[in-house]
Design a protein around this motif. Sequence first.
Motif, short mmCIF file in Angstrom:
data_model
loop_
_atom_site.label_atom_id
_atom_site.label_comp_id
_atom_site.label_asym_id
_atom_site.label_seq_id
_atom_site.Cartn_x
_atom_site.Cartn_y
_atom_site.Cartn_z
N PHE A 4 -8.14 -4.47 10.90
CA PHE A 4 -8.32 -3.90 9.56
C PHE A 4 -7.01 -3.71 8.82
O PHE A 4 -7.00 -3.21 7.71
CB PHE A 4 -9.08 -2.57 9.63
N GLY A 5 -5.89 -4.03 9.43
CA GLY A 5 -4.62 -3.95 8.73
C GLY A 5 -3.86 -2.67 8.97
O GLY A 5 -3.15 -2.19 8.10
N LEU A 29 2.47 3.44 4.32
CA LEU A 29 1.22 4.18 4.17
C LEU A 29 0.68 4.59 5.53
O LEU A 29 0.25 5.73 5.73
CB LEU A 29 0.18 3.34 3.43
N ASP A 30 0.72 3.69 6.51
CA ASP A 30 0.22 4.00 7.84
C ASP A 30 1.03 5.09 8.52
O ASP A 30 0.50 5.88 9.28
CB ASP A 30 0.22 2.73 8.72
N LEU A 54 -10.33 4.50 7.68
CA LEU A 54 -11.11 4.56 6.45
C LEU A 54 -12.16 3.46 6.33
O LEU A 54 -13.00 3.50 5.45
CB LEU A 54 -10.18 4.50 5.23
N GLY A 55 -12.11 2.48 7.21
CA GLY A 55 -13.04 1.37 7.15
C GLY A 55 -14.46 1.79 7.48
O GLY A 55 -14.70 2.80 8.14
N TYR A 91 -4.34 3.48 9.45
CA TYR A 91 -4.89 4.22 8.31
C TYR A 91 -6.08 3.49 7.72
O TYR A 91 -7.13 4.07 7.48
CB TYR A 91 -3.80 4.43 7.26
N ARG A 92 -5.94 2.22 7.51
CA ARG A 92 -7.03 1.43 6.93
C ARG A 92 -8.21 1.33 7.90
O ARG A 92 -9.36 1.31 7.50
CB ARG A 92 -6.52 0.06 6.52
N SER A 93 -7.92 1.29 9.18
CA SER A 93 -8.98 1.23 10.18
C SER A 93 -9.82 2.50 10.16
O SER A 93 -11.04 2.45 10.22
CB SER A 93 -8.37 1.03 11.57
N ALA A 118 0.41 8.61 5.94
CA ALA A 118 -0.94 9.11 5.67
C ALA A 118 -1.38 10.27 6.55
O ALA A 118 -1.94 11.24 6.04
CB ALA A 118 -1.93 7.96 5.75
#
Length: 70
Positions: free
Chosen positions: A45-46, A3-4, A53-54, A49-51, A7
């Motif tokens: 944040f993992g 995903l990272d 969107l955080g 990508y997740r960072s 994305a």
Amino acid sequence: DDLDRAAPFGGTVDAAHALDLDGQLGTITPGKAADLIAVAVEDRFGGPYRSVLGQSARVAATWLGGKRVA
């Protein structure tokens, strides 16, 4: 993870291609339109990508029409 890595393409290269605008935008290339942001990424944040969107994502810089505005 996958995903990272995948994305960023969904909102850039692939989106421009789907709209038949890949000759004008979608990559950071001389002569193409450039509105973009740089986001500070924190590993806690993992992944990037997740960072982004955080809720605590921080925009570090902004460019409009290829010129830095913030």
